[in-house]
Design a protein around this motif. Sequence first.
Motif, mmCIF file in Angstrom:
data_model
loop_
_atom_site.group_PDB
_atom_site.id
_atom_site.type_symbol
_atom_site.label_atom_id
_atom_site.label_comp_id
_atom_site.label_asym_id
_atom_site.label_seq_id
_atom_site.Cartn_x
_atom_site.Cartn_y
_atom_site.Cartn_z
ATOM 1 N N VAL A 5 46.018 40.286 10.506
ATOM 2 C CA VAL A 5 47.105 39.408 10.942
ATOM 3 C C VAL A 5 47.484 39.650 12.396
ATOM 4 C CG1 VAL A 5 49.512 38.777 10.499
ATOM 5 C CG2 VAL A 5 47.983 39.294 8.582
ATOM 6 N N ALA A 6 47.491 40.917 12.810
ATOM 7 C CA ALA A 6 47.896 41.252 14.177
ATOM 8 C C ALA A 6 47.290 42.595 14.549
ATOM 9 C CB ALA A 6 49.426 41.314 14.287
ATOM 10 N N VAL A 7 46.999 42.759 15.839
ATOM 11 C CA VAL A 7 46.398 43.992 16.350
ATOM 12 C C VAL A 7 47.113 44.399 17.629
ATOM 13 C CG1 VAL A 7 44.297 45.101 17.206
ATOM 14 C CG2 VAL A 7 44.134 43.381 15.396
ATOM 15 N N ALA A 8 47.352 45.691 17.783
ATOM 16 C CA ALA A 8 47.914 46.225 19.029
ATOM 17 C C ALA A 8 47.287 47.585 19.289
ATOM 18 C CB ALA A 8 49.432 46.350 18.935
ATOM 19 N N ALA A 9 47.294 47.990 20.541
ATOM 20 C CA ALA A 9 46.708 49.284 20.897
ATOM 21 C C ALA A 9 47.511 49.925 22.012
ATOM 22 C CB ALA A 9 45.249 49.114 21.321
ATOM 23 N N TYR A 10 47.363 51.222 22.105
ATOM 24 C CA TYR A 10 48.019 51.983 23.172
ATOM 25 C C TYR A 10 47.038 53.001 23.726
ATOM 26 C CZ TYR A 10 50.777 55.649 25.396
ATOM 27 O OH TYR A 10 51.243 56.584 26.293
ATOM 28 N N LEU A 11 46.889 53.005 25.034
ATOM 29 C CA LEU A 11 46.100 54.013 25.734
ATOM 30 C C LEU A 11 46.984 54.665 26.789
ATOM 31 C CD1 LEU A 11 42.795 51.989 26.239
ATOM 32 C CD2 LEU A 11 43.058 54.026 24.792
ATOM 33 N N PRO A 12 47.078 55.983 26.793
ATOM 34 C CA PRO A 12 47.895 56.634 27.830
ATOM 35 C C PRO A 12 47.321 56.364 29.213
ATOM 36 C CG PRO A 12 46.572 58.248 26.637
ATOM 37 C CD PRO A 12 46.427 56.952 25.902
ATOM 38 N N ASP A 64 53.673 43.249 17.912
ATOM 39 C CA ASP A 64 54.733 42.240 17.802
ATOM 40 C C ASP A 64 54.762 41.590 16.418
ATOM 41 O OD1 ASP A 64 55.448 42.718 20.435
ATOM 42 O OD2 ASP A 64 54.178 41.119 21.232
ATOM 43 N N GLY A 65 53.604 41.497 15.757
ATOM 44 C CA GLY A 65 53.556 40.875 14.444
ATOM 45 C C GLY A 65 54.316 41.620 13.375
ATOM 46 N N GLY A 137 52.602 40.275 0.587
ATOM 47 C CA GLY A 137 52.455 41.668 0.991
ATOM 48 C C GLY A 137 51.575 41.867 2.213
ATOM 49 N N LEU A 138 51.863 42.927 2.945
ATOM 50 C CA LEU A 138 51.080 43.329 4.107
ATOM 51 C C LEU A 138 50.765 44.815 4.014
ATOM 52 C CD1 LEU A 138 53.139 41.587 6.955
ATOM 53 C CD2 LEU A 138 50.922 40.830 6.066
ATOM 54 N N ALA A 139 49.723 45.224 4.697
ATOM 55 C CA ALA A 139 49.411 46.643 4.851
ATOM 56 C C ALA A 139 49.275 46.930 6.338
ATOM 57 C CB ALA A 139 48.126 47.005 4.112
ATOM 58 N N LEU A 140 49.665 48.117 6.735
ATOM 59 C CA LEU A 140 49.573 48.547 8.127
ATOM 60 C C LEU A 140 48.510 49.632 8.233
ATOM 61 C CD1 LEU A 140 50.655 48.721 11.091
ATOM 62 C CD2 LEU A 140 52.336 50.397 10.231
ATOM 63 N N VAL A 141 47.506 49.387 9.053
ATOM 64 C CA VAL A 141 46.453 50.369 9.296
ATOM 65 C C VAL A 141 46.677 50.979 10.675
ATOM 66 C CG1 VAL A 141 43.982 50.743 9.636
ATOM 67 C CG2 VAL A 141 44.784 49.237 7.796
ATOM 68 N N LEU A 142 46.787 52.303 10.717
ATOM 69 C CA LEU A 142 46.965 53.035 11.968
ATOM 70 C C LEU A 142 45.707 53.837 12.258
ATOM 71 C CD1 LEU A 142 50.570 54.447 11.392
ATOM 72 C CD2 LEU A 142 49.939 52.499 12.820
ATOM 73 N N ALA A 167 47.019 49.801 15.994
ATOM 74 C CA ALA A 167 47.732 49.438 14.770
ATOM 75 C C ALA A 167 47.373 48.002 14.430
ATOM 76 C CB ALA A 167 49.250 49.563 14.959
ATOM 77 N N CYS A 168 47.101 47.742 13.157
ATOM 78 C CA CYS A 168 46.830 46.361 12.757
ATOM 79 C C CYS A 168 47.469 46.072 11.404
ATOM 80 C CB CYS A 168 45.345 46.055 12.745
ATOM 81 S SG CYS A 168 44.403 46.739 11.390
ATOM 82 N N LEU A 169 47.938 44.850 11.277
ATOM 83 C CA LEU A 169 48.496 44.370 10.022
ATOM 84 C C LEU A 169 47.407 43.648 9.249
ATOM 85 C CD1 LEU A 169 52.015 42.949 10.967
ATOM 86 C CD2 LEU A 169 51.531 44.948 9.554
ATOM 87 N N VAL A 170 47.317 43.929 7.966
ATOM 88 C CA VAL A 170 46.301 43.347 7.102
ATOM 89 C C VAL A 170 46.990 42.606 5.970
ATOM 90 C CG1 VAL A 170 44.380 43.867 5.534
ATOM 91 C CG2 VAL A 170 44.648 45.160 7.663
ATOM 92 N N SER A 171 46.460 41.431 5.615
ATOM 93 C CA SER A 171 46.958 40.678 4.469
ATOM 94 C C SER A 171 45.811 40.437 3.501
ATOM 95 C CB SER A 171 47.567 39.344 4.904
ATOM 96 O OG SER A 171 46.567 38.508 5.441
ATOM 97 N N ALA A 172 46.137 40.029 2.284
ATOM 98 C CA ALA A 172 45.111 39.762 1.280
ATOM 99 C C ALA A 172 44.402 38.443 1.535
ATOM 100 C CB ALA A 172 45.720 39.760 -0.121
ATOM 101 N N ALA A 173 44.978 37.590 2.360
ATOM 102 C CA ALA A 173 44.378 36.288 2.675
ATOM 103 C C ALA A 173 44.921 35.824 4.016
ATOM 104 C CB ALA A 173 44.691 35.265 1.591
#
Length: 309
Positions: A5-12, A64-65, A137-142, A167-173
């Motif tokens: 559903v959404a993806v974000a990343a952080y690099l120092p 943001d998602g 429902g959503l799942a958060l993968v770190l 970090a990304c949000l995952v949904s079943a569909a």
Amino acid sequence: MTAVVAVAAYLPEGRVRIEEVAGRLGLSGMQAKIFRRYHKLGEVALDPHGGLADLLRGALRRLDGLRGQEHRVRYVLHARTFPTVVPYPHDPVGELCEEFGLGHAAVFAVGHHACASGLLAVDAAGRLLAADDDRDGLALVLTGEKAFTGEAQLVPETSFFGEGAAACLVSAAGERDRMLAYATDPRGEFDTDDQETALEFQRVYADTLAAAITAAVGRAGLAMDEVGVILPHNVNRVAWHQVCRTLGYPRERVVLDNVATTGHVFCADGFINYLTARDRGLLRQGEPYVMAAAGAGSGATFSAMVFAH
């Protein structure tokens, strides 16, 4: 069908030249030169002052998602390369869940596939949500770890680890970034310190990773020439050129932009490269792409996942 559903990343912001890292690890000047000239590595992202929580927090703040959707998150999965990522009894993921309003979610780590555990976590997240039969429902993968030991700083003769997180949000569909297929090949015979076996791992690496990609693409009912881009794990350019040669796939369609400037950011590479591909306009609506990774730890794992953007 599992969807991202959404993806974000952080690099120092901090970067350290590979020669400096190599020196700290006792590598010779010639070894460092090979990494730079042959493997095309230049520097790695490092945060000398922050911990794992700071890396993961950086990614979560950019997701943001997640805003306003915290109540929908049923699971939080931390995909790890190493079984232990902080000293006992610290629990940075649990603490961040409380900080970001996710204290109600089930929280656990996913490993055993080493640097391919990020793909395993996405697959597990989708399966858990589907089993719940909860469309909301959503799942958060770190993903992301600290390069806090010698073993967590160097992939022998292959790459250097860098620090960062995704970090990304995952949904079943979902309609976008739908997972079409997943293939993984765990190879337990490589769970040994035997030097000959280590050499065999290097010998079969490109062919076995290429086979995993081919298997996933085939399961999706596709051919390789239908795949728009490959989002790799950032080990080095040479390894991916070998995989492309085996696949007969154009290496310019593998997103290798970050290899020389971030290092191999554990399980976060594929998601970091997703954002790079998106920003470059390489992900086209409806077009399939592949996220692929290999992990070496308790044995070896070669994995690939096909998505439709």
